[in-house]
Scaffold this active site. Structure first.
Site, PDB file in Angstrom:
ATOM      1  N   LYS A  52       0.837  -1.206   0.000  1.00  0.00           N
ATOM      2  CA  LYS A  52       0.000   0.000   0.000  1.00  0.00           C
ATOM      3  C   LYS A  52       0.875   1.259   0.000  1.00  0.00           C
ATOM      4  CE  LYS A  52      -3.578  -2.669   2.299  1.00  0.00           C
ATOM      5  NZ  LYS A  52      -4.237  -3.062   3.558  1.00  0.00           N
ATOM      6  N   GLN A  96      -4.127  -1.700   9.749  1.00  0.00           N
ATOM      7  CA  GLN A  96      -4.018  -3.041   9.175  1.00  0.00           C
ATOM      8  C   GLN A  96      -4.529  -4.073  10.175  1.00  0.00           C
ATOM      9  OE1 GLN A  96      -2.961  -3.688   5.908  1.00  0.00           O
ATOM     10  NE2 GLN A  96      -3.710  -5.741   6.365  1.00  0.00           N
ATOM     11  N   ASP A 119     -10.706   2.465   4.590  1.00  0.00           N
ATOM     12  CA  ASP A 119     -10.941   1.016   4.568  1.00  0.00           C
ATOM     13  C   ASP A 119     -12.432   0.714   4.463  1.00  0.00           C
ATOM     14  OD1 ASP A 119      -8.746  -0.605   4.387  1.00  0.00           O
ATOM     15  OD2 ASP A 119      -8.308  -0.590   6.536  1.00  0.00           O
TER      16      ASP A 119
END
Ligand code: NAP
Length: 291
Positions: A52, A96, A119
């Site tokens: 990412k 994450q 997200d």
């Protein structure tokens, strides 16, 4: 049989975002800025976050990687998220997953500002997605929608069978495919570990989304001839002959299913890169909305 190349499709999305970022900077604006929070040193999480951050660099976004030891307390992590929420130079925040067991993922997800929730896991983002309102769509389902769009695969009126009902893949996927949108309007069956006759249901699918986390679970005898098969699974299967000691397998037996499917996404090189494309699109959208 059409191979749904996620690496190529992701590259095309990222190139568009790169051009958009260049134009923003030429007009005197700063670049979008993504903050990634990584707790602990889980090998797979390290790889995902590195991918990412690398993509941010390729597009021209700023990125900040915030790392914590896995002994960090829940409160310390929540405090850091509050700080990132209040930092005006940061547009998107991703934490994450998975987090260590002593930290509540639900609390952490809800702590991220819905304005920076790239997200798309915050309950407000999910609620808005269900109602078809402007929101952040979770990166993996978003990436799959971008893949359908890239290959202009007709979905209207098709029967989509989604295997898996997690909050990050299966459930949002079923909502998006059933929505009244260009790459939606499917009739959707959502399956899980208590589903009876999974094979019969899969055989009725014009589209199969396999997101259950079982290596090579979907075989050719479960797939209707010509069906579109999207493989979300990522499982490390131990293999001493592989350089790393393991191989990455999808949920679909690619060699077997490609003898019957009309289109199929490989693993690796399918949904994985598209997930990053989805996240990068969300980061640009967060930047533009905050602007
Ligand atoms: P998850 O939270 O473990 O959910 C798995 C789902 O599959 C659950 O709903 C489960 O049913 C269902 N399931 C398990 N075994 C089944 C079976 N035999 N038959 C039917 N349904 C079954 O997993 P996830 O987070 O959604 O991830 C799924 C896979 O996608 C994993 O391999 C993961 O690593 C991968 N993934 C890839 C990406 C990417 O970027 N490519 C992103 C996210 C996830 P129950 O609800 O009844 O338990």
């Amino acid at each position: 049989m059409l191979r749904l190349d996620g690496t190529a499709a992701s590259k095309a999305v990222k190139e568009q975002l790169k051009q958009q970022t260049l134009r923003l900077e030429q007009d005197g604006n700063r670049a979008p800025h993504l903050a990634a929070v990584l707790v602990g040193s889980n090998g797979a999480s390290e790889t995902y976050v590195a991918g990412k951050v690398k993509s941010c660099g390729e597009i021209g976004y700023d990125s900040t990687l915030v790392r914590f030891d896995e002994t960090i307390s829940e409160q310390e992590l929540l405090d850091k998220i509050a700080e990132l929420n209040n930092d005006d130079t940061i547009d998107g925040i991703l934490v994450q997953l998975p987090l260590p067991k002593h930290i509540s993922e639900a609390k952490v997800i809800s702590a991220v500002s819905p304005l920076k929730d790239v997200d798309g896991f915050h309950p407000i983002s999910v609620g808005r997605m269900v109602q078809g309102l402007e929101t952040f769509i979770p990166a993996t389902p978003y990436g799959i929608m971008l893949m359908l769009e890239h290959y202009q695969l007709e979905t209207k009126g098709k029967h989509a069978v989604v295997i898996g009902r997690s909050n990050i893949v299966g459930r949002p996927m079923s909502i998006l495919l059933s929505s009244n949108t260009t790459y939606g309007n499917c009739t959707v069956t959502i399956c899980h570990s208590h589903t009876h006759n999974l094979k019969d249901l899969c055989l009725q699918g014009d589209i199969i989304i396999a997101a259950l986390g079982r290596a090579e679970f979907v075989k050719a005898d479960m797939v209707k001839p010509g069906a579109i098969v999207i493989d979300v699974g990522i499982t490390r299967v131990m293999d001493e002959t592989a350089a790393k000691g393991y191989r990455i397998k999808g949920d679909v037996d690619y060699a077997d299913v490609s003898t019957v499917a009309g289109a199929i996404s490989p693993v690796p090189g399918g949904v994985g890169p598209m997930t990053i494309a989805g996240l990068m699109k969300n980061t640009m959208e967060a930047y533009l909305r905050r602007k």
